[in-house]
Design a protein around this motif. Sequence first.
Motif: not given
Lengths: 293, 114
Positions: A243-248, A275-279, A283-287
């Motif tokens: 969802l976050i990526c979609g919004a991003l 946007a790519l950097i943010a994604q 991802l790293s935060a989630f991991t």
Amino acid sequence: MNTRQHIEELFSGYEETAALADFKEEMESNLNDRIAVLKKKGLDEQTAFSKAITELGDVSALADDLSLKRRQEVFSDMYMKTRSYIRSGRMALYVLCGAVIGFGLVVGAVAWTYSGAAHSFLGTVSVFCGAGVLGFVFLGLTQETAAREAMPWKRALWYVLSSGAALFGVFASAVTYFTDSVGLPEALATLIPFFLPGLALGVFLALTEKDRSKPWVVEFRKKAVEREMERFAGPAQQERFGLICGALWIAAVAVFVLLVLLVGIKFSWLAFVAALIAQMLVLSAFTKESGEK
Amino acid sequence: MEAKLSSDLLRGHTDTIVLGSLLKQDRYGFEIYSRILERTGEQYELKETTLYSSYKRLERDGYVSSYWGDETQGARRRYYRITEEGRRLYRQNKIDLEFTQKIINDLLKEDETE
């Protein structure tokens, strides 16, 4: 239900190999004999059948063995000896298709130079390139590769029909447009009756397509999905990430449009980089979170 | 006390039992299966897949060979034939088993008298 059906169902998840087909036949005759004996003892058809089935036991280990052998074969084919799947006959056909396309282009260019009319180019190209492209479509679909089984040629022909109709529509409308200089509406009117049915047939074919991936690819894909799941703490986490990526990305498109209007196309693409950097950061935060658990 | 057949114990000897039933003639799966059922008075809850695994294992290791019968009507049957190596394995397993049986008997006797 008859025994054949039941056996087919038991092994429905397994890749058909010669060994497995043999085994199924062997099982079928044994099972039928057993049912006949049970019926002679006075059991009715249905009871005899279910008793014989229970006596059978679990076939999965056997099936794994009989069908896995092939899997390993394919696997080693893939990694040990990158064997060629293209036989010389097919190779010649590929080359022929390429040559037909090249020939069409050259002849078309020559015709154009001499006549000075775009439609003479289009006419030649449509015949030769069309044939060449359709040939490639057919060859490509019926080609077995390291990762994919070949499509049956009958089905491939439907694809050829679909893409042929669409291609014909495109060429015919282009010719109409340039030759008769009748304008866009007429060109579109030529395009639609061929292109749309072709497209519809193509969509139908694509939707009813079955997965022809080789077993090792399926296995590989499954492992990749599992690895992906492991990265997140759970499905809910993964969903949130999605969802976050979609919004991003929606935001990135909005910023891109805004920047195009404000500062021009020169810098607006930076929105996508951001946007790519943010994604990646998300991802790293989630991991990390899942790693700590 | 009523004696019960230990299926687990028997299962460990499936290969030998299969080899034994092939000593005199070639047989197909159902024959082997029903022969075992008969001889155990239908007490042995043998799963057919256990037998199939055994055939595959024995064939792979060269103790039996298999071929399709030439039935003129109905489904084809797959027959199994014991090889020389299979006969050797059968004899060896039988000797081992008799020896083990004797030891077990001795051990149990000892325990009861103690």
